[in-house]
Design an enzyme around this catalytic site. Structure first.
Site, short mmCIF file in Angstrom:
data_model
loop_
_atom_site.label_atom_id
_atom_site.label_comp_id
_atom_site.label_asym_id
_atom_site.label_seq_id
_atom_site.Cartn_x
_atom_site.Cartn_y
_atom_site.Cartn_z
N GLU A 332 35.34 52.09 -13.54
CA GLU A 332 34.88 53.46 -13.38
C GLU A 332 36.02 54.30 -12.79
O GLU A 332 36.76 53.83 -11.93
CB GLU A 332 33.67 53.47 -12.44
CG GLU A 332 33.15 54.84 -12.07
CD GLU A 332 32.13 54.79 -10.93
OE1 GLU A 332 31.22 55.63 -10.92
OE2 GLU A 332 32.27 53.90 -10.05
N LYS A 392 26.65 57.56 -17.67
CA LYS A 392 25.90 57.02 -16.54
C LYS A 392 24.56 57.75 -16.41
O LYS A 392 24.51 58.97 -16.28
CB LYS A 392 26.73 57.17 -15.26
CG LYS A 392 26.18 56.45 -14.05
CD LYS A 392 27.18 56.57 -12.90
CE LYS A 392 26.73 55.82 -11.67
NZ LYS A 392 27.69 55.97 -10.55
N CYS A 448 28.72 51.08 -11.68
CA CYS A 448 28.71 51.13 -10.22
C CYS A 448 27.30 51.14 -9.64
O CYS A 448 26.61 50.13 -9.63
CB CYS A 448 29.51 52.34 -9.76
SG CYS A 448 29.93 52.34 -8.00
#
Length: 590
Positions: A332, A392, A448
């Site tokens: 990321e 995301k 994440c």
């Protein structure tokens, strides 16, 4: 606390007052009764009798200092749960912490007392667990988040006290933990699942239970072990039941069976190389020039680091010193320069992909037409350029975006440093064409923060993910425990879905995790590195994947139904009514 509440605590078993009333005699007579029980025990019960004696001494201490002992017990319970989390491998402390907290909240006679002690335990758990959230923004966000999470542990304490008189109460109290953990994982602002009991079990006996019921099932198993252990200790200290040995044996058996189930399930987990076909995966950890929130200020250097480390791997492949990867995974924020708008960034990424002769999954920040941003993972294949991408979907409040920005501006100068990210849509899967040819590979992506949420990879598996990856940027959280806590979540997800999983981190720890939850390889922090491994692609699904959220939903529905039933009974039958009998023995005071 009131005197009545304190007096109720002294009983130690279901809140029964330790007085001659209801016991048929004086304290001396009760001592004679205890002696008679000792005399009637078989010789094999000597060690159990010793534990019972310790339990009675502990109860005597509670009689002298009830409030302070419970305050200390609640804080110690929270610290035990915290100590079970990575980077420590003390997973066995979690059920001990739950057992101690259960004893503390059961002993207080009032629901608000249960909440208060639970809140103390929650603070003792979350305050040391989450300091990384305030490393660069000060203590206010850290302590506020810790308090918000601790409130749910307070609710557990209150609910545990409420249902603690029911037959089979260890089961219902454990279900209350599941209910409150579910609540914390969903509310407010989408929830914050960090600190679920399951996420401290990466090295423990309970880990394989994830293959059956996912992370919620692991949490429930840990909680049930703790509540059953509390019941065992209460049985030891129960002076009013001369025939208590069979009950002790029964509860002790339950305490032993739950973790042993996990040990047995471990034999059913897939071997690291079992699968449909193998591919070679490389994870690149480029590292960063410096840690902190000014990550964007060094974004060109971070992109250069990942390009440079990928080209070093390409030279090693050309020299026969490393295997040719089929796909390369960057972390990321490896390109915080939007490569869809910036030609220089696009050229660098294309050159790196061409050099390694493989597609790269690039973690990039993309700027939308309305000046909002998406945190994306793009498949980049040499000069062919960008392909599929995962935007995301579960974004971090107070970090990637700020809810109620105008309100929180009054409390912190860092409010305007929160991002303006928007959630993406899609199923969380990107497809790549392996460098060596062959069928496309479906890779499930949880970026994440997303890995903490059950639904992230569940969507990917339903869309056919054969391999999982967690690209992450931990540079914004300094040299903290956060990266190890997140790595443990990835281990749970690998077992839960029966897939190999690749963690690619900007500054570490990057790791290769096999489908049995083992960390096959990992990098140190803060050094450029490349991890390579040949991993199996899998299409078979686990029971946890097939059932999805239903095990947790069923437990939560049962827990809510029990709470409603007990609340109705309390209205019909006021506290102290003869019908309020504790399952361990004695009358419950509320």
């Amino acid at each position: 606390m009131s005197k009545e509440s304190t007096h109720s605590v002294a009983a130690g078993s279901g809140g029964t007052p330790d007085s001659s009333e209801g016991h048929g005699g004086s304290a001396a007579a009760r001592v004679e009764d205890v002696s008679a029980v000792r005399g009637a025990q078989p010789e094999g019960a000597a060690s159990v009798t010793g534990l019972a004696s310790m339990s009675r001494r502990a109860r005597g201490l509670l009689e002298r200092y009830p409030v302070w002992c419970r305050v200390f017990g609640a804080i110690l319970a929270g610290l035990l749960i915290y100590a079970s989390f990575p980077p420590r491998a003390s997973w066995y402390l979690a059920p001990l912490g739950i057992a101690l907290l259960t004893l503390v909240v059961r002993g207080d006679g009032r629901l608000r007392g249960g909440f208060g002690y639970g809140l103390l335990a929650g603070l003792a758990f979350f305050v040391p667990l989450l300091p990384w959230t305030g490393i660069y923004v000060g203590p206010v966000p850290w302590l506020a988040l810790s308090l918000a999470c601790a409130i749910y542990v307070g609710l557990f304490g209150m609910l545990a006290r409420l249902v603690g008189a029911l037959p089979g109460w260890p089961l219902w109290v454990a279900a209350m933990w599941t209910l409150t953990e579910w609540g914390r994982s969903n509310f407010p602002f989408g929830g914050f699942p960090w600190g679920r009991l399951a996420f401290g079990q990466g090295d423990g006996w309970y880990l394989p239970i994830a293959v059956l019921a996912g992370a919620p099932g692991v949490s429930f198993a840990v909680a049930l072990t703790g509540t059953a252990l509390a019941a065992f200790l209460l049985r030891l200290g129960d002076r009013r039941k001369p025939r208590w040995l069979p009950g002790i044996i029964t509860v002790a058996t339950i305490v032993a069976i739950i973790p042993c189930t996990g040990v047995i399930l471990r034999t059913a987990l897939p071997a690291p190389d079992d699968g449909d076909r193998p591919i070679t995966v490389a994870a690149i950890q480029g590292s960063v020039p410096r840690l902190g929130l000014d990550f964007n200020a060094q974004r060109r250097a971070v992109l250069d680091n990942h390009v440079r480390r990928t080209e070093e791997l390409a030279r090693a492949v050309a020299a026969g010193q490393a295997a040719q990867p089929d796909v390369v995974i960057w972390p990321e924020n490896s390109s915080d320069i939007d490569p869809l708008r910036n030609a220089d960034a696009a050229a660098e990424i294309a050159a790196a992909s061409t050099a390694i002769h493989a597609p790269i999954l690039v973690g990039a920040v993309l700027v939308n037409s309305d000046d909002t941003t998406t945190n994306s993972v793009i498949v980049w294949n040499g000069d062919a350029g960008p392909g599929e991408r995962h935007d995301k979907k579960i974004i971090q409040p107070f970090g990637e975006y700020l809810p109620l920005r105008g309100f929180f501006r009054h409390f912190s100068d860092y409010a305007d440093r929160a991002g303006y990210f928007v959630p993406g849509t899609g199923d969380g899967v990107v497809h790549t064409q392996p460098a060596g040819g062959g069928p496309e590979v479906a890779i499930g992506v949880a970026t994440c923060y997303e890995v903490a949420f059950d639904r992230a990879f569940s969507d990917s598996l339903r869309a056919g993910a054969q391999l999982l990856t967690v690209p992450t940027n931990n540079a914004t959280f300094g040299d903290s425990e956060m990266t190890y806590q997140q790595l443990a979540m990835s281990r749970i997800r690998a077992v839960e879905h029966g897939r190999a999983l690749v963690v690619a981190a900007t500054s570490g720890v990057s790791a290769i995790i096999t489908a049995d939850g083992a960390v096959a390889r990992q990098t140190p922090k803060f050094v450029p590195a490349a991890l390579e491994s040949t991993l199996p692609l899998r299409s078979a699904t686990t029971p946890a994947t097939r059932m999805g959220p239903w095990p947790e939903r069923v437990l939560c529905i049962l827990a809510a139904a029990v709470v409603v039933a007990v609340a109705i009974r309390r209205r019909i039958s006021p506290p102290g009514h003869p019908g309020d009998e504790d399952a361990v023995g004695g009358r419950m005071r509320h």
